[in-house]
Design a protein around this motif. Structure first.
Motif, short mmCIF file in Angstrom:
data_model
loop_
_atom_site.label_atom_id
_atom_site.label_comp_id
_atom_site.label_asym_id
_atom_site.label_seq_id
_atom_site.Cartn_x
_atom_site.Cartn_y
_atom_site.Cartn_z
N LEU A 186 -120.98 30.84 9.13
CA LEU A 186 -121.74 32.03 8.78
C LEU A 186 -122.46 32.66 9.96
CD1 LEU A 186 -123.27 30.78 5.40
CD2 LEU A 186 -121.34 32.34 5.72
N LEU A 187 -122.97 31.82 10.87
CA LEU A 187 -123.78 32.33 11.98
C LEU A 187 -122.93 32.71 13.18
CD1 LEU A 187 -126.84 32.78 12.26
CD2 LEU A 187 -126.98 30.57 13.42
N PHE A 188 -121.89 31.91 13.46
CA PHE A 188 -121.08 32.14 14.66
C PHE A 188 -119.67 32.65 14.36
CE2 PHE A 188 -124.33 29.09 15.85
CZ PHE A 188 -124.78 29.60 17.05
N GLY A 189 -119.32 32.77 13.07
CA GLY A 189 -118.03 33.33 12.70
C GLY A 189 -116.84 32.43 12.97
N ALA A 190 -117.07 31.10 13.08
CA ALA A 190 -115.97 30.16 13.34
C ALA A 190 -115.16 29.96 12.07
CB ALA A 190 -116.53 28.82 13.82
N ASP A 191 -113.85 29.73 12.22
CA ASP A 191 -113.06 29.39 11.04
C ASP A 191 -113.37 27.94 10.66
OD1 ASP A 191 -110.75 27.43 11.85
OD2 ASP A 191 -110.75 28.94 13.42
#
Length: 284
Positions: free
Chosen positions: A188-193
């Motif tokens: 949610l914070l860093f957009g990682a899958d």
């Protein structure tokens, strides 16, 4: 069964390995498998087992759980290299450093709090945190990566440090790796899958756990590891094997079925530990 007294808790006076070696391996393997099914180490489920079944006091259970969790986390990162190579993890070093900046401090402070807390207070904090993690299991794992992360620049750095601090405190108080909190944060914070987030969470967890472990080593309750080293070793081996098997079975049980069941287990465990702490306080 006779018990010794320390400033913060009551714990088993004698090693438990002789009585519970097989149960330690079986329990570790079962919990490791459950955790592996959702991409975690299972420490959240191991802690209630240590307190309820093996009768460790709260602080000693946290310390044992942390060492076993540390072993599982150290072995889990290489297991994931076929799916997420180290080079890809290293390429996201800024997210790792951002979270570590807060989590290392949080882990040290959280362990210090656990050492100073009264035994019955620590039981209640553990119960509340298990309830929180049950909610995260239900809703956090539904998170999906976004095209645009909510923060950028300095705001993202501050949010990452703050999130890392909270995760570090929680991980130390429960003796867990913190993956159940780190993975939704990374998504949610860093957009990682989700797959990358699983590996990044391990890269953050390992140093964070070492920081908390170092702080615990300064307390007399750390001696529980020496008294029960065979038990801890057996449970660690079972947990690593279980985590590996769970990882191979990942996805076989639908998350819509598995996550609510595991969340229910945590809720029931939290209630039991809360009552356990209340009964301990009445007996003092």
């Amino acid at each position: 069964m006779s018990r010794h007294v320390n400033p913060v808790s009551f714990g088993p006076a004698a090693p438990v390995a002789a009585r519970h070696g097989v149960a330690a391996f079986g329990g570790g393997a079962l919990i490791g498998t459950l955790g592996g099914l959702i991409g975690l180490g299972g420490a959240e489920f191991r802690l209630p087992l240590l307190i309820g079944t093996f009768q460790f006091a709260a602080l000693e259970a946290v310390i044992v759980n942390k060492l076993v969790s540390l072993t599982v986390v150290a072995s889990a990162l290489p297991f994931r290299t076929d799916t997420v190579p180290f080079a890809i993890v290293a390429a996201h070093w800024t997210a790792i450093v951002n979270l570590l900046t807060g989590s290392l401090v949080g882990a040290w402070i959280g362990a210090g709090w656990a050492i100073r807390l009264k035994g019955e207070t620590l039981y209640r904090i553990i119960a509340v945190l298990l309830m929180v993690i049950a909610l995260v299991l239900l809703f956090g794992h539904a998170a999906s990566s976004q095209d645009r992360v909510p923060f950028q620049g300095i705001a993202l750095t501050v949010a990452g440090v703050a999130a890392g601090f909270g995760i570090g405190v929680t991980a130390s108080l429960l003796g867990v790796a913190g993956g159940e909190l780190l993975i939704p944060t990374l998504v949610l914070l860093f957009g990682a899958d989700i797959k990358l987030a699983g590996s990044l969470s391990l890269a953050v967890s390992l140093p964070t756990m070492l920081a908390g472990f170092s702080r615990y080593s300064r307390d007399g309750s750390f001696a529980v590891l020496g008294r029960n080293r065979r038990f801890v070793g057996i449970m660690a081996v079972g947990s690593v094997i279980g985590a590996f098997l769970g990882g191979r079975l990942l996805g076989m049980i639908p998350s819509t079925v598995l996550l609510p069941l595991l969340a229910l287990v945590l809720v029931l465990s939290a209630v039991k530990i809360w009552r356990h702490g209340f009964e301990r306080s009445r007996s003092l």
